[in-house]
Design an enzyme around this catalytic site. Structure first.
Site, mmCIF file in Angstrom:
data_model
loop_
_atom_site.group_PDB
_atom_site.id
_atom_site.type_symbol
_atom_site.label_atom_id
_atom_site.label_comp_id
_atom_site.label_asym_id
_atom_site.label_seq_id
_atom_site.Cartn_x
_atom_site.Cartn_y
_atom_site.Cartn_z
ATOM 1 N N ARG A 93 0.846 -1.189 0.000
ATOM 2 C CA ARG A 93 0.000 0.000 0.000
ATOM 3 C C ARG A 93 0.881 1.238 0.000
ATOM 4 N NH1 ARG A 93 -3.832 -1.884 4.890
ATOM 5 N NH2 ARG A 93 -1.873 -2.848 5.488
ATOM 6 N N ASP A 107 2.057 5.052 -0.246
ATOM 7 C CA ASP A 107 1.435 6.312 0.179
ATOM 8 C C ASP A 107 1.199 7.251 -1.005
ATOM 9 O OD1 ASP A 107 1.276 5.755 2.859
ATOM 10 O OD2 ASP A 107 3.189 6.712 3.370
ATOM 11 N N TYR A 149 12.583 -0.854 -2.601
ATOM 12 C CA TYR A 149 12.304 0.547 -2.922
ATOM 13 C C TYR A 149 13.599 1.246 -3.311
ATOM 14 C CZ TYR A 149 7.572 0.458 -0.864
ATOM 15 O OH TYR A 149 6.247 0.204 -0.597
ATOM 16 N N ARG A 207 10.860 6.590 4.033
ATOM 17 C CA ARG A 207 11.081 8.038 4.036
ATOM 18 C C ARG A 207 11.688 8.511 5.351
ATOM 19 N NH1 ARG A 207 5.313 9.852 2.529
ATOM 20 N NH2 ARG A 207 6.163 11.921 2.947
#
Lengths: 242, 242
Positions: free
Chosen positions: A50, A52, A109, A194
């Site tokens: 999921r 962001d 990522y 992040r």
């Protein structure tokens, strides 16, 4: 009824995240709408991750059940029905008990930083010019491998049962005017990448020492870690299955 | 009063072209506004090339005269004053009679085609999936070198005195999922690159033969050439000076 795995990519800047929510354009809703048109019945998809709002994906997966056989031209037709910001790469049949989220072994990522103002890359890289000590940042990455509880990097509002993640890869590399952070783990917490990048940038700027990571992670306190960097530099690039 | 050469780059999608016009956001106006703030008087810039609305530039130049000395931090300050879509690369002093447009020896453009739907590249490449015969397209490029009058590729509404251009390079190359057209000439007519690319795509699709280029160019008639491809695939990438 057969189960299918759909592979897709998107520009996160055009969506309010992956997951369906009221009064917002989401990747999941767009996929479900267009698949439902082709199947002529309501289709629901279950995504692998999921992401962001603002986070991009060059490889994302979802599974869905469909009672009618998928036609060969569905990928072609979906790509012409979906917005330009969302592309379908493939659809293939999988086992009836396959689960896009739970069967994923790892997610990878990338976080992209650009070292000088670059107009055409402003949507998918974070412009950050301050001097950075890449060696110190990579030394801090090594400390990540020594822990599994990453509550300190998790958004406070979260519904998970555990903060445990196994980080399999974490490294900064330089590519011309760009810096690329690659991180691979079995799972990620909300806002985790992040927050890690924000913390590692503070190490790179000399505001933190690499070994400060120990205290931050052990604190389990989000306030101890660095600020979250902007979403638009973050890309989901690989999801691995058995 | 000294003359300066400013080098800059922009995302053409955010501007109504390079050249100032009423009631539209242009690159020239943005540059002049911000330079005027720093110089504390009206600054006017003369660009090397007037790119159309939507056309990008990774290397564009303009000259301007300024009675106050340029400070070292102007590039830094301009980049923070200008929109994200416009970046200044450098400013250097040049001879008082230097002219950004007339002293340019050549301009090089790239036209980028992407062969599959790619959300993050939709702003700077043209998504075109039909099969293409690259060899035929490159054979047609060879014919371009045999001519200098390219009225057939020029927009009909134009204020130029001559349609003569010397094409120095014209070649298609394949780079993964992308096709790149590189064209270099001493000068270009309005809409010329996009009309050439549209015509070469018709050659690639087999709708035209490479040798049909002779008849098209000799006709001097824009209606004989192919359609103009979209502006967002076009990039000004190099301007050469003595």
């Amino acid at each position: 009824m057969s189960r299918y795995l759909i592979q897709f990519a998107y520009d996160g800047g055009s969506f309010s995240g992956y997951q369906i929510q009221p009064n917002a354009l989401t990747v999941q809703e767009e996929l479900e709408k267009k698949l439902s048109i082709l199947a002529q019945r309501k289709i629901e998809v279950v995504g692998s991750s999921r992401t962001d709002a603002g986070v991009h994906a060059s490889q994302q997966f979802a599974h869905f059940d469909c009672p009618v056989p998928i036609q060969k031209d569905w990928v072609y037709r979906l790509n012409r029905m979906l917005p330009h910001a969302l592309a379908v790469i493939s659809i293939e049949q999988v086992a009836d008990d396959f689960h896009a989220r739970f069967d994923a072994l790892s997610r990878t990522y990338h976080y992209w930083i650009v070292r000088k103002k670059t107009p055409l890359r402003r949507h998918d890289t974070y412009w950050f010019e301050a001097p950075l000590d890449l060696e110190a940042m990579n030394a801090a990455c090594q400390i990540l491998f020594q822990y599994i509880d990453f509550e300190c990097f998790s958004k406070v509002k979260t519904d998970v049962f555990t903060f445990d993640c196994t980080i399999q890869k974490a490294i900064w590399t330089e590519e011309g005017d760009f810096l690329k952070f690659t991180i691979q783990a079995n799972r990620f917490l909300r806002g985790m990448v992040r927050a890690i990048v924000g913390t590692l940038l503070e190490v790179g700027e000399g505001k933190l020492k690499p070994e400060d990571l120990h205290q931050i992670i052990q604190s389990k306190d989000r306030n101890q870690a660095g600020r979250a960097v902007p979403a638009h530099g973050l890309h989901l690039v690989e999801v691995k299955y058995k």
